[in-house]
Design a protein around this motif. Sequence first.
Motif, PDB file in Angstrom:
ATOM      1  N   PRO A  62       0.794  -1.237   0.000  1.00  0.00           N
ATOM      2  CA  PRO A  62       0.000   0.000   0.000  1.00  0.00           C
ATOM      3  C   PRO A  62       0.823   1.282   0.000  1.00  0.00           C
ATOM      4  O   PRO A  62       0.273   2.353  -0.253  1.00  0.00           O
ATOM      5  N   ASP A  63       2.130   1.200   0.284  1.00  0.00           N
ATOM      6  CA  ASP A  63       2.919   2.431   0.333  1.00  0.00           C
ATOM      7  C   ASP A  63       3.919   2.548  -0.814  1.00  0.00           C
ATOM      8  O   ASP A  63       4.874   3.322  -0.748  1.00  0.00           O
ATOM      9  N   ILE A  64       3.696   1.785  -1.892  1.00  0.00           N
ATOM     10  CA  ILE A  64       4.510   1.903  -3.096  1.00  0.00           C
ATOM     11  C   ILE A  64       3.601   2.354  -4.235  1.00  0.00           C
ATOM     12  O   ILE A  64       2.568   1.738  -4.492  1.00  0.00           O
ATOM     13  N   PRO A  65       3.970   3.451  -4.936  1.00  0.00           N
ATOM     14  CA  PRO A  65       3.053   4.068  -5.891  1.00  0.00           C
ATOM     15  C   PRO A  65       3.061   3.441  -7.286  1.00  0.00           C
ATOM     16  O   PRO A  65       2.888   4.137  -8.277  1.00  0.00           O
ATOM     17  N   PHE A  66       3.285   2.156  -7.397  1.00  0.00           N
ATOM     18  CA  PHE A  66       3.185   1.498  -8.695  1.00  0.00           C
ATOM     19  C   PHE A  66       2.735   0.063  -8.486  1.00  0.00           C
ATOM     20  O   PHE A  66       2.955  -0.526  -7.424  1.00  0.00           O
ATOM     21  N   GLN A  67       2.116  -0.489  -9.504  1.00  0.00           N
ATOM     22  CA  GLN A  67       1.598  -1.851  -9.410  1.00  0.00           C
ATOM     23  C   GLN A  67       2.488  -2.867 -10.114  1.00  0.00           C
ATOM     24  O   GLN A  67       2.401  -4.064  -9.835  1.00  0.00           O
ATOM     25  N   GLN A  68       3.311  -2.392 -11.050  1.00  0.00           N
ATOM     26  CA  GLN A  68       4.145  -3.305 -11.828  1.00  0.00           C
ATOM     27  C   GLN A  68       5.588  -2.810 -11.839  1.00  0.00           C
ATOM     28  O   GLN A  68       5.837  -1.605 -11.890  1.00  0.00           O
ATOM     29  N   SER A  69       6.517  -3.751 -11.818  1.00  0.00           N
ATOM     30  CA  SER A  69       7.931  -3.391 -11.903  1.00  0.00           C
ATOM     31  C   SER A  69       8.673  -4.423 -12.726  1.00  0.00           C
ATOM     32  O   SER A  69       8.190  -5.539 -12.956  1.00  0.00           O
ATOM     33  N   LEU A  70       9.854  -4.034 -13.170  1.00  0.00           N
ATOM     34  CA  LEU A  70      10.670  -4.896 -14.027  1.00  0.00           C
ATOM     35  C   LEU A  70      12.135  -4.639 -13.697  1.00  0.00           C
ATOM     36  O   LEU A  70      12.584  -3.493 -13.679  1.00  0.00           O
ATOM     37  N   GLY A 122      -5.241 -11.067 -21.690  1.00  0.00           N
ATOM     38  CA  GLY A 122      -5.751 -10.535 -20.431  1.00  0.00           C
ATOM     39  C   GLY A 122      -4.923  -9.413 -19.834  1.00  0.00           C
ATOM     40  O   GLY A 122      -5.246  -8.920 -18.748  1.00  0.00           O
ATOM     41  N   TYR A 123      -3.865  -8.990 -20.536  1.00  0.00           N
ATOM     42  CA  TYR A 123      -2.999  -7.959 -19.955  1.00  0.00           C
ATOM     43  C   TYR A 123      -3.716  -6.613 -19.905  1.00  0.00           C
ATOM     44  O   TYR A 123      -4.323  -6.183 -20.876  1.00  0.00           O
ATOM     45  N   ARG A 124      -3.600  -5.933 -18.747  1.00  0.00           N
ATOM     46  CA  ARG A 124      -4.177  -4.604 -18.571  1.00  0.00           C
ATOM     47  C   ARG A 124      -3.036  -3.620 -18.338  1.00  0.00           C
ATOM     48  O   ARG A 124      -2.243  -3.785 -17.414  1.00  0.00           O
ATOM     49  N   CYS A 125      -2.966  -2.603 -19.168  1.00  0.00           N
ATOM     50  CA  CYS A 125      -1.851  -1.655 -19.133  1.00  0.00           C
ATOM     51  C   CYS A 125      -1.842  -0.849 -17.828  1.00  0.00           C
ATOM     52  O   CYS A 125      -2.853  -0.261 -17.433  1.00  0.00           O
ATOM     53  N   SER A 126      -0.681  -0.831 -17.186  1.00  0.00           N
ATOM     54  CA  SER A 126      -0.432  -0.040 -15.992  1.00  0.00           C
ATOM     55  C   SER A 126       1.040   0.340 -16.020  1.00  0.00           C
ATOM     56  O   SER A 126       1.879  -0.472 -16.433  1.00  0.00           O
ATOM     57  N   PRO A 127       1.412   1.563 -15.631  1.00  0.00           N
ATOM     58  CA  PRO A 127       2.822   1.971 -15.719  1.00  0.00           C
ATOM     59  C   PRO A 127       3.768   0.972 -15.051  1.00  0.00           C
ATOM     60  O   PRO A 127       3.479   0.452 -13.968  1.00  0.00           O
ATOM     61  N   ILE A 128       4.876   0.695 -15.708  1.00  0.00           N
ATOM     62  CA  ILE A 128       5.895  -0.213 -15.199  1.00  0.00           C
ATOM     63  C   ILE A 128       7.035   0.606 -14.604  1.00  0.00           C
ATOM     64  O   ILE A 128       7.516   1.554 -15.225  1.00  0.00           O
ATOM     65  N   ALA A 129       7.457   0.253 -13.399  1.00  0.00           N
ATOM     66  CA  ALA A 129       8.615   0.878 -12.764  1.00  0.00           C
ATOM     67  C   ALA A 129       9.841   0.044 -13.128  1.00  0.00           C
ATOM     68  O   ALA A 129       9.925  -1.129 -12.773  1.00  0.00           O
ATOM     69  N   LEU A 130      10.783   0.650 -13.824  1.00  0.00           N
ATOM     70  CA  LEU A 130      11.945  -0.069 -14.353  1.00  0.00           C
ATOM     71  C   LEU A 130      13.163   0.117 -13.443  1.00  0.00           C
ATOM     72  O   LEU A 130      13.541   1.241 -13.113  1.00  0.00           O
ATOM     73  N   GLY A 131      13.764  -1.007 -13.043  1.00  0.00           N
ATOM     74  CA  GLY A 131      14.985  -0.943 -12.243  1.00  0.00           C
ATOM     75  C   GLY A 131      14.749  -0.491 -10.820  1.00  0.00           C
ATOM     76  O   GLY A 131      15.415   0.420 -10.330  1.00  0.00           O
ATOM     77  N   ILE A 132      13.808  -1.106 -10.123  1.00  0.00           N
ATOM     78  CA  ILE A 132      13.474  -0.703  -8.759  1.00  0.00           C
ATOM     79  C   ILE A 132      14.361  -1.388  -7.739  1.00  0.00           C
ATOM     80  O   ILE A 132      14.934  -0.754  -6.849  1.00  0.00           O
ATOM     81  N   GLY A 306       3.639   2.199   5.900  1.00  0.00           N
ATOM     82  CA  GLY A 306       3.390   3.539   6.388  1.00  0.00           C
ATOM     83  C   GLY A 306       4.501   4.083   7.265  1.00  0.00           C
ATOM     84  O   GLY A 306       4.545   5.293   7.527  1.00  0.00           O
ATOM     85  N   LYS A 307       5.405   3.205   7.740  1.00  0.00           N
ATOM     86  CA  LYS A 307       6.496   3.631   8.609  1.00  0.00           C
ATOM     87  C   LYS A 307       7.871   3.297   8.038  1.00  0.00           C
ATOM     88  O   LYS A 307       8.854   3.956   8.366  1.00  0.00           O
ATOM     89  N   ARG A 308       7.955   2.276   7.183  1.00  0.00           N
ATOM     90  CA  ARG A 308       9.272   1.795   6.770  1.00  0.00           C
ATOM     91  C   ARG A 308      10.044   2.811   5.936  1.00  0.00           C
ATOM     92  O   ARG A 308      11.271   2.812   5.931  1.00  0.00           O
ATOM     93  N   PHE A 309       9.352   3.697   5.218  1.00  0.00           N
ATOM     94  CA  PHE A 309      10.037   4.689   4.394  1.00  0.00           C
ATOM     95  C   PHE A 309      10.334   5.984   5.142  1.00  0.00           C
ATOM     96  O   PHE A 309      11.197   6.751   4.720  1.00  0.00           O
ATOM     97  N   SER A 310       9.622   6.244   6.244  1.00  0.00           N
ATOM     98  CA  SER A 310       9.738   7.543   6.908  1.00  0.00           C
ATOM     99  C   SER A 310      10.122   7.473   8.378  1.00  0.00           C
ATOM    100  O   SER A 310      10.546   8.475   8.957  1.00  0.00           O
ATOM    101  N   GLY A 311       9.971   6.303   9.013  1.00  0.00           N
ATOM    102  CA  GLY A 311      10.303   6.190  10.419  1.00  0.00           C
ATOM    103  C   GLY A 311       9.246   6.804  11.313  1.00  0.00           C
ATOM    104  O   GLY A 311       8.186   7.254  10.860  1.00  0.00           O
ATOM    105  N   ASP A 312       9.552   6.851  12.607  1.00  0.00           N
ATOM    106  CA  ASP A 312       8.600   7.333  13.598  1.00  0.00           C
ATOM    107  C   ASP A 312       9.365   8.105  14.667  1.00  0.00           C
ATOM    108  O   ASP A 312      10.543   7.846  14.917  1.00  0.00           O
ATOM    109  N   GLY A 313       8.703   9.066  15.287  1.00  0.00           N
ATOM    110  CA  GLY A 313       9.338   9.796  16.376  1.00  0.00           C
ATOM    111  C   GLY A 313       9.708  11.221  16.007  1.00  0.00           C
ATOM    112  O   GLY A 313       9.404  11.720  14.917  1.00  0.00           O
TER     113      GLY A 313
END
Length: 358
Positions: A62-70, A122-132, A306-313
């Motif tokens: 839920p905290d990554i802004p893409f559905q597909q990567s390569l 059945g492929y549905r086009c969604s932006p691909i994140a390349l080299g993540i 929700g915390k792994r990218f930004s931390g807490d405190g």
Amino acid sequence: MGEMIKGRGSTGYLPGRFAVTTARAEDDGWHERDREDEIVSSPATRVTEERARSIISRNQSPDIPFQQSLNPYRGCEHGCSYCFARPSHAYLDLSPGLDFETRIFAKTNAPEVLRKELAKPGYRCSPIALGINTDAYQPTERKLGLTRRIIEVLAETRHPFSLITKNALVERDLDLLAPMARDHLVQVYFSITTLDNHLSARLEPRASAPHSRLRAMRRLSEAGVPVGAMFAPVIPWVNDSELEVVLEAARDAGADSAGYVLLRLPHEVSPLFRDWLQTHLPQRAEHVMSTIQQLRGGKDYDARFGKRFSGDGVYAELLARRFDLAYRRLGFDRRKHQGLEVRKFVPPRPPSPQGELF
């Protein structure tokens, strides 16, 4: 572990968490090293061909802004000491340490597999994140051209994608990126950790120097390619003081969007980074790790969404405040990096045993 190795981010072969046996090196007095600066010579990089059965990975986080990567490569020669993808080499029974940056696996059939997957009914086009996970423009790409061949498939099918890199080699593919940018089919992000060449050479020894990344960013921007900057990772007491100057340098180089990610230390990355600190910044090591643990609920890493990218405190709140103030002051606009065009996608024709007449 614990020895500085020229041109490498790791200081040794840390065993993977699935390793059944562990090898330990013992100095018998014949060890070759530079007596003047105590730097061990660098092991050579080995690139192995890998035949992929599938190439597009789907994401449900839920905290990554893409559905597909390569990812064209497994392992990364850039050698970033903090790379969150290092633990993936443990699945290959290899070290997340030196093996991750010297044993590279190239998915040489990736363009052909990508074409087949895009051609599925059945492929549905969604932006691909390349080299993540690993950088698609790492040094071996200069010889193999695997990423370029993948982009050629995406350009042919008018498939939207984004990429993030630490290598100025991306400028090589401007002839493909610029036309796609005119149709809102591509966005390019540059990861810039520091503007200090000396620190960069220790943190990410085989990535392009910071000024080279900024120069490539400027050239892409001048060619009409939307570019953004990621100040990532933010490392307390190592590079955090540079947040504002990095964002300003990126803005001046043409970036119209920016983000940041706090240092992540999953699995084997934690002992690897601790060892890097003791090797390069021993006087700061304890303070750095103490602050990281304050951000992670007393642990080296907190994987919660929700915390792994930004931390807490308190530190996390101050960092977020600093970023927001700099973002607004410099005139960045998140809206400029949203809404890649998906309606222009043209599926490739599936391969036919009878060939093509036209």
